[in-house]
Design a protein around this motif. Structure first.
Motif, PDB file in Angstrom:
ATOM      1  N   PRO A 182       0.809  -1.230   0.000  1.00  0.00           N
ATOM      2  CA  PRO A 182       0.000   0.000   0.000  1.00  0.00           C
ATOM      3  C   PRO A 182       0.834   1.268   0.000  1.00  0.00           C
ATOM      4  CG  PRO A 182      -0.121  -1.102   2.139  1.00  0.00           C
ATOM      5  CD  PRO A 182       0.542  -2.048   1.200  1.00  0.00           C
ATOM      6  N   LEU A 183       1.984   1.237   0.657  1.00  0.00           N
ATOM      7  CA  LEU A 183       2.861   2.407   0.675  1.00  0.00           C
ATOM      8  C   LEU A 183       3.322   2.755  -0.735  1.00  0.00           C
ATOM      9  CD1 LEU A 183       4.554   4.513   2.251  1.00  0.00           C
ATOM     10  CD2 LEU A 183       6.355   2.765   2.398  1.00  0.00           C
ATOM     11  N   ALA A 184       3.784   1.742  -1.476  1.00  0.00           N
ATOM     12  CA  ALA A 184       4.295   1.987  -2.826  1.00  0.00           C
ATOM     13  C   ALA A 184       3.182   2.417  -3.773  1.00  0.00           C
ATOM     14  CB  ALA A 184       4.983   0.729  -3.347  1.00  0.00           C
ATOM     15  N   GLY A 190       0.211   9.408  -5.594  1.00  0.00           N
ATOM     16  CA  GLY A 190       0.545  10.785  -5.270  1.00  0.00           C
ATOM     17  C   GLY A 190       1.437  11.421  -6.317  1.00  0.00           C
ATOM     18  N   ALA A 191       2.410  10.659  -6.812  1.00  0.00           N
ATOM     19  CA  ALA A 191       3.303  11.195  -7.834  1.00  0.00           C
ATOM     20  C   ALA A 191       2.541  11.517  -9.125  1.00  0.00           C
ATOM     21  CB  ALA A 191       4.428  10.194  -8.113  1.00  0.00           C
ATOM     22  N   SER A 203      -7.243  21.738 -10.042  1.00  0.00           N
ATOM     23  CA  SER A 203      -6.903  21.207  -8.723  1.00  0.00           C
ATOM     24  C   SER A 203      -7.865  20.105  -8.295  1.00  0.00           C
ATOM     25  CB  SER A 203      -6.919  22.333  -7.692  1.00  0.00           C
ATOM     26  OG  SER A 203      -8.207  22.915  -7.590  1.00  0.00           O
ATOM     27  N   SER A 204      -9.143  20.217  -8.684  1.00  0.00           N
ATOM     28  CA  SER A 204     -10.097  19.173  -8.311  1.00  0.00           C
ATOM     29  C   SER A 204      -9.751  17.854  -8.990  1.00  0.00           C
ATOM     30  CB  SER A 204     -11.524  19.592  -8.674  1.00  0.00           C
ATOM     31  OG  SER A 204     -11.632  19.817 -10.076  1.00  0.00           O
ATOM     32  N   LEU A 205      -9.288  17.918 -10.250  1.00  0.00           N
ATOM     33  CA  LEU A 205      -8.847  16.704 -10.930  1.00  0.00           C
ATOM     34  C   LEU A 205      -7.649  16.117 -10.211  1.00  0.00           C
ATOM     35  CD1 LEU A 205      -8.718  14.674 -13.218  1.00  0.00           C
ATOM     36  CD2 LEU A 205      -7.488  16.364 -14.583  1.00  0.00           C
ATOM     37  N   GLN A 206      -6.715  16.979  -9.815  1.00  0.00           N
ATOM     38  CA  GLN A 206      -5.535  16.501  -9.103  1.00  0.00           C
ATOM     39  C   GLN A 206      -5.924  15.785  -7.825  1.00  0.00           C
ATOM     40  OE1 GLN A 206      -4.105  18.898  -6.305  1.00  0.00           O
ATOM     41  NE2 GLN A 206      -3.103  17.062  -5.576  1.00  0.00           N
ATOM     42  N   ARG A 207      -6.926  16.320  -7.110  1.00  0.00           N
ATOM     43  CA  ARG A 207      -7.348  15.687  -5.861  1.00  0.00           C
ATOM     44  C   ARG A 207      -7.904  14.285  -6.120  1.00  0.00           C
ATOM     45  NH1 ARG A 207     -12.346  15.276  -3.528  1.00  0.00           N
ATOM     46  NH2 ARG A 207     -13.240  16.689  -5.064  1.00  0.00           N
ATOM     47  N   LEU A 208      -8.754  14.157  -7.134  1.00  0.00           N
ATOM     48  CA  LEU A 208      -9.358  12.865  -7.405  1.00  0.00           C
ATOM     49  C   LEU A 208      -8.340  11.874  -7.961  1.00  0.00           C
ATOM     50  CD1 LEU A 208     -12.778  14.000  -8.911  1.00  0.00           C
ATOM     51  CD2 LEU A 208     -12.351  12.994  -6.669  1.00  0.00           C
ATOM     52  N   VAL A 209      -7.439  12.338  -8.810  1.00  0.00           N
ATOM     53  CA  VAL A 209      -6.406  11.451  -9.350  1.00  0.00           C
ATOM     54  C   VAL A 209      -5.537  10.897  -8.233  1.00  0.00           C
ATOM     55  CG1 VAL A 209      -4.305  11.395 -10.727  1.00  0.00           C
ATOM     56  CG2 VAL A 209      -6.362  12.445 -11.645  1.00  0.00           C
ATOM     57  N   ALA A 210      -5.237  11.718  -7.246  1.00  0.00           N
ATOM     58  CA  ALA A 210      -4.390  11.276  -6.149  1.00  0.00           C
ATOM     59  C   ALA A 210      -5.137  10.398  -5.165  1.00  0.00           C
ATOM     60  CB  ALA A 210      -3.803  12.494  -5.420  1.00  0.00           C
ATOM     61  N   VAL A 211      -6.397  10.725  -4.895  1.00  0.00           N
ATOM     62  CA  VAL A 211      -7.122  10.079  -3.800  1.00  0.00           C
ATOM     63  C   VAL A 211      -7.785   8.772  -4.218  1.00  0.00           C
ATOM     64  CG1 VAL A 211      -9.139  10.330  -2.295  1.00  0.00           C
ATOM     65  CG2 VAL A 211      -7.467  12.168  -2.456  1.00  0.00           C
ATOM     66  N   CYS A 212      -8.451   8.744  -5.367  1.00  0.00           N
ATOM     67  CA  CYS A 212      -9.248   7.568  -5.731  1.00  0.00           C
ATOM     68  C   CYS A 212      -8.437   6.273  -5.815  1.00  0.00           C
ATOM     69  CB  CYS A 212      -9.996   7.821  -7.036  1.00  0.00           C
ATOM     70  SG  CYS A 212     -11.333   9.031  -6.858  1.00  0.00           S
ATOM     71  N   PRO A 213      -7.226   6.275  -6.419  1.00  0.00           N
ATOM     72  CA  PRO A 213      -6.444   5.033  -6.396  1.00  0.00           C
ATOM     73  C   PRO A 213      -6.041   4.609  -4.990  1.00  0.00           C
ATOM     74  CG  PRO A 213      -5.653   6.492  -8.122  1.00  0.00           C
ATOM     75  CD  PRO A 213      -6.605   7.298  -7.288  1.00  0.00           C
ATOM     76  N   CYS A 214      -5.939   5.565  -4.063  1.00  0.00           N
ATOM     77  CA  CYS A 214      -5.584   5.215  -2.681  1.00  0.00           C
ATOM     78  C   CYS A 214      -6.769   4.639  -1.922  1.00  0.00           C
ATOM     79  CB  CYS A 214      -5.057   6.444  -1.945  1.00  0.00           C
ATOM     80  SG  CYS A 214      -3.483   7.060  -2.553  1.00  0.00           S
ATOM     81  N   ILE A 254       1.142   8.241   4.213  1.00  0.00           N
ATOM     82  CA  ILE A 254       2.542   8.614   4.018  1.00  0.00           C
ATOM     83  C   ILE A 254       2.902   8.549   2.535  1.00  0.00           C
ATOM     84  CG2 ILE A 254       4.924   7.908   4.434  1.00  0.00           C
ATOM     85  CD1 ILE A 254       4.114   7.051   7.219  1.00  0.00           C
ATOM     86  N   GLY A 255       2.520   7.443   1.888  1.00  0.00           N
ATOM     87  CA  GLY A 255       2.848   7.301   0.474  1.00  0.00           C
ATOM     88  C   GLY A 255       2.194   8.377  -0.376  1.00  0.00           C
ATOM     89  N   LEU A 256       0.931   8.668  -0.108  1.00  0.00           N
ATOM     90  CA  LEU A 256       0.215   9.675  -0.889  1.00  0.00           C
ATOM     91  C   LEU A 256       0.851  11.051  -0.732  1.00  0.00           C
ATOM     92  CD1 LEU A 256      -2.196  10.735  -2.527  1.00  0.00           C
ATOM     93  CD2 LEU A 256      -3.507  10.810  -0.392  1.00  0.00           C
TER      94      LEU A 256
END
Length: 436
Positions: A182-184, A190-191, A203-214, A254-256
């Protein structure tokens, strides 16, 4: 006496080698315990099997070991083996439970059961292609639920989650550390989210791109199993399960945040998600449930059950939020009460672990956005030193409260029906050797 009757008598005979019986019982306990079955159900299955073999058994489950003790008129024996409940393999649990139920209802020689259980244990996980495909589908479905309206955003979310699934499988090939995967995967998400910002997406797209896979990494079944153990008074094991799940969530955070930091960005405070039409919301919820069913190795023939339950529950939640004005936590609680009431007898009927089936049905309700944004806010507060922004403090506190209340609502909504209806199943099936 007929041959089947002779075999049944041999299976129940006190002359059965205690060492062989004990080995079989430990195999069953380890298989169920390590693959996501509840503590209560694992113990009951082992005790029923011991009775069918002509023994009485006691089962002691701890975080890192399983102990089984048996006795009959000819003596007693016990053994302890190493086992940790870190996996969720619903197909293995269903197959093993079916074998045990059949053996207890129609006792025979134990060797065929031992061989069949070995085949169940050796069954491989779902293929990489299926795993990555459904990770992408599940993340994109969560994106729709949280307001991603553009095809480009859904594609990026799906690609990020699919690559994360491939990375998790690759890491699993050389590391048994439960937190590395999960960390990786969160680091990669996040990257990619940071890269979206560099490419000047919103910015809203960035939030969803980062959060949804997590969000597809959140270990909900472990939280539920731990909470059930705590509610039943198994404090040591319950605490271990909850701590384990919390550490995974911590690793995801942490990873995100580390992945986002590569691009010098963070999770932006966002406005409430735009309303999603009911039909899109319900269909996306069904897709998310299907993805989690695949993650948990649920047999294909059983997958429609949690999908239908999850779609119905999400439709109820949508109506509560959009039409009745109920808050997020209240809507989650009522929806999960419905899921728990339906899932408890269904899990018994299908011989599936309750935590995996229930969580798969409500995965679209998890408060991942609030949780990850709270973690980002806490990091910003630490980095700000003495110059603490009141707006940042309020936003972080609000996200934390929302995450806590929704998580509590989901957990209570799922375990209350399990405790109440499960008690009725215990009373109903005790006489026949079955229990919930």
């Amino acid at each position: 006496m007929s041959q089947p009757a002779d075999m049944a008598a041999a299976a129940r005979s006190p002359d059965l080698d205690p060492a062989r019986a004990l080995d079989l019982l430990v195999t069953v306990a380890t298989l169920l315990f390590a693959n996501g079955q509840t503590t209560e159900r694992t113990t009951e299955c082992v005790e029923r099997l011991a009775t069918a073999l002509g023994f009485s058994a006691r089962v002691f489950l701890r975080w890192d070991e399983v102990t089984v003790a048996i006795e009959n008129g000819g003596g007693a024996a016990s053994t302890t083996v190493e086992a940790r409940p870190v996996g969720i393999e619903m197909g293995k649990v269903a197959a093993a439970t079916a074998l045990i139920d059949d053996f207890c209802d129609h006792p025979s020689a134990p060797e065929p059961l031992r061989s069949a259980l070995a085949q169940v244990q050796a069954h491989p996980p779902v293929s990489l292609i299926r795993f990555a495909t459904f990770a992408a589908i599940g993340a994109a479905a969560l994106g729709i639920i949280f307001g991603a309206a553009h095809l480009a955003s859904l594609i990026v979310i799906a690609v990020s989650a699919g690559l994360g699934a491939c990375l998790r499988r690759w890491i699993a090939g050389w590391s048994h550390n439960p937190f590395a995967q999960p960390l990786a995967a969160a680091l990669l998400a996040g990257a990619i989210g940071a890269l979206v910002v560099d490419l000047q997406f919103s910015s809203s797209l960035q939030r969803l791109v980062a959060v949804c896979p997590c969000m597809v990494l959140v270990p909900g079944p472990h939280v539920l199993n731990g909470t059930i153990d705590l509610a039943r008074g198994r404090l040591a094991l319950g605490i271990c399960r909850v701590v384990y799940a919390s550490l995974i969530i911590f690793a995801i955070c942490i990873g995100l945040l580390a992945g986002l930091s590569f691009g010098g960005t963070n999770l932006p405070a966002s406005a409430p998600s735009p309303p999603v039409p009911l039909i899109y919301d319900v269909i996306a919820a069904g897709a998310a449930v299907a993805a989690y069913g695949i993650f948990f190795s649920m047999p294909w023939r059983m997958l429609p059950v949690p999908i239908l339950i999850g779609m119905f529950a999400h439709g109820v939640r949508w109506a509560l939020l959009a039409k009745a004005g109920v808050g997020l936590a209240g809507g989650a609680f009522i929806a999960c009460l419905i899921v728990g009431a339906i899932t408890t007898p269904v899990a018994e009927r299908l011989r599936l672990p309750y935590a995996g089936l229930a969580f798969a049905s409500v995965v679209s309700l998890i408060p991942g956005v609030f949780l990850f944004r709270m973690a980002d806010g806490l990091l910003e507060l630490v980095a700000s030193g003495g110059n603490v922004s009141s707006s940042l403090l309020q936003a972080t506190l609000a996200d934390g409260i929302n995450a806590f209340l929704i998580t509590l609502a989901i957990t209570l909504g799922l375990i209350l029906p399990k405790m109440l209806i499960g008690y009725r199943f215990n009373k109903r099936f005790t006489g026949s050797g079955r229990s919930a």
